[in-house]
Design a protein around this motif. Structure first.
Motif, PDB file in Angstrom:
ATOM      1  N   LEU A  15      -6.805   1.734   7.487  1.00 42.15           N
ATOM      2  CA  LEU A  15      -7.406   1.111   8.670  1.00 42.15           C
ATOM      3  C   LEU A  15      -6.999  -0.350   8.763  1.00 42.15           C
ATOM      4  CD1 LEU A  15      -9.420   1.297  11.060  1.00 42.15           C
ATOM      5  CD2 LEU A  15     -11.211   0.668   9.424  1.00 42.15           C
ATOM      6  N   LEU A  16      -7.072  -1.059   7.650  1.00 37.03           N
ATOM      7  CA  LEU A  16      -6.713  -2.476   7.634  1.00 37.03           C
ATOM      8  C   LEU A  16      -5.229  -2.670   7.969  1.00 37.03           C
ATOM      9  CD1 LEU A  16      -7.569  -5.386   7.055  1.00 37.03           C
ATOM     10  CD2 LEU A  16      -6.973  -5.001   4.668  1.00 37.03           C
ATOM     11  N   ILE A  17      -4.371  -1.890   7.356  1.00 35.88           N
ATOM     12  CA  ILE A  17      -2.931  -1.996   7.631  1.00 35.88           C
ATOM     13  C   ILE A  17      -2.639  -1.618   9.077  1.00 35.88           C
ATOM     14  CG2 ILE A  17      -0.652  -1.061   7.051  1.00 35.88           C
ATOM     15  CD1 ILE A  17      -1.720  -0.761   4.141  1.00 35.88           C
ATOM     16  N   GLY A  18      -3.306  -0.596   9.588  1.00 37.41           N
ATOM     17  CA  GLY A  18      -3.124  -0.183  10.988  1.00 37.41           C
ATOM     18  C   GLY A  18      -3.498  -1.300  11.947  1.00 37.41           C
ATOM     19  N   ALA A 159       3.320   2.101  17.112  1.00 34.73           N
ATOM     20  CA  ALA A 159       3.246   3.532  16.788  1.00 34.73           C
ATOM     21  C   ALA A 159       2.733   3.726  15.358  1.00 34.73           C
ATOM     22  CB  ALA A 159       4.614   4.187  16.952  1.00 34.73           C
ATOM     23  N   ALA A 160       3.234   2.926  14.425  1.00 31.60           N
ATOM     24  CA  ALA A 160       2.781   3.041  13.038  1.00 31.60           C
ATOM     25  C   ALA A 160       1.305   2.658  12.912  1.00 31.60           C
ATOM     26  CB  ALA A 160       3.633   2.157  12.131  1.00 31.60           C
ATOM     27  N   LEU A 165      -4.298   4.426  12.121  1.00 32.95           N
ATOM     28  CA  LEU A 165      -5.694   4.501  12.569  1.00 32.95           C
ATOM     29  C   LEU A 165      -6.154   5.954  12.658  1.00 32.95           C
ATOM     30  CD1 LEU A 165      -5.894   1.737  15.337  1.00 32.95           C
ATOM     31  CD2 LEU A 165      -6.631   1.600  12.947  1.00 32.95           C
ATOM     32  N   ILE A 166      -5.283   6.809  13.172  1.00 38.05           N
ATOM     33  CA  ILE A 166      -5.629   8.234  13.261  1.00 38.05           C
ATOM     34  C   ILE A 166      -5.793   8.826  11.864  1.00 38.05           C
ATOM     35  CG2 ILE A 166      -4.740  10.517  13.922  1.00 38.05           C
ATOM     36  CD1 ILE A 166      -3.421   9.069  16.358  1.00 38.05           C
ATOM     37  N   LEU A 167      -4.845   8.512  10.972  1.00 40.09           N
ATOM     38  CA  LEU A 167      -4.935   9.025   9.604  1.00 40.09           C
ATOM     39  C   LEU A 167      -6.169   8.478   8.875  1.00 40.09           C
ATOM     40  CD1 LEU A 167      -1.183   8.924   8.537  1.00 40.09           C
ATOM     41  CD2 LEU A 167      -2.560  10.947   9.112  1.00 40.09           C
TER      42      LEU A 167
END
Length: 181
Positions: A15-18, A159-160, A165-167
């Motif tokens: 989540l943080l990286i997203g 996109a990444a 976020l979805i993952l």
């Protein structure tokens, strides 16, 4: 360590990286827009236009240069790609003709050896100005190319970020399911 705790740690990291990737994509979209509009505005201010297809200036070019320039015949010079074409296929061809194939450096050295040759001094001056304009136009092309790279990087980053976020959401869901077991 429990499976649900591992899922929460990994999902929180994702989540943080997203979110960081989404923020970075916003910055890169801004960079693309800013650079691209600056290149356009600066080129537009110069009011340079490609010669018409029927122009003698275009007809005198070597075939490969004429073909490249004809693509933009009659258009105002507003983009990096146009700046590259104008610099490398229009100005460079004419400068080569003016200097009889010699570079500015070669002409300048010849002019210094013949300080009373006014015709050679005029050639040096013309080639110097032309090479300066070529360099400025090629810088516009380089910056516009960087804007295009920033756009692609922004799209990939966005996109990444969305994918993470979805993952992450799926990971938090899995953590809840693993906690029930």
């Amino acid at each position: 360590m429990k499976r649900s705790l591992i899922d929460k740690i990994v999902s929180s990291s994702g989540l943080l990286i997203g979110l960081v990737l989404l923020a970075a994509s916003g910055g890169m979209f801004y960079a693309h827009s800013f650079i691209h509009s600056q290149v356009h505005d600066q080129l537009a201010a110069q009011k340079i236009s490609f010669p018409q297809a029927s122009s003698p200036a275009l007809a005198s070019l070597p075939a490969p240069d004429r073909q490249a320039v004809t693509k933009y015949a009659g258009q105002p010079l507003l983009t990096g790609a146009q700046a590259e074409t104008f610099a490398d296929h229009y100005i460079a061809a004419h400068l080569s003709e003016i200097g009889n194939g010699q570079t500015y450096s070669e002409l300048s050295a010849a002019a210094m050896a013949q300080p009373t040759n006014s015709q050679l001094a005029k050639q040096v001056d013309t080639v110097f100005k032309g090479e300066t304009l070529r360099g400025l136009l090629l810088n516009a092309y380089a910056f516009d190319s960087m804007a295009s790279v920033a756009y692609v990087a922004a799209m990939v980053s966005m996109a990444a970020g969305v994918l993470l976020l979805i993952l992450s959401a799926l990971g938090f869901r899995h953590a809840k399911l693993a906690k029930r077991r």
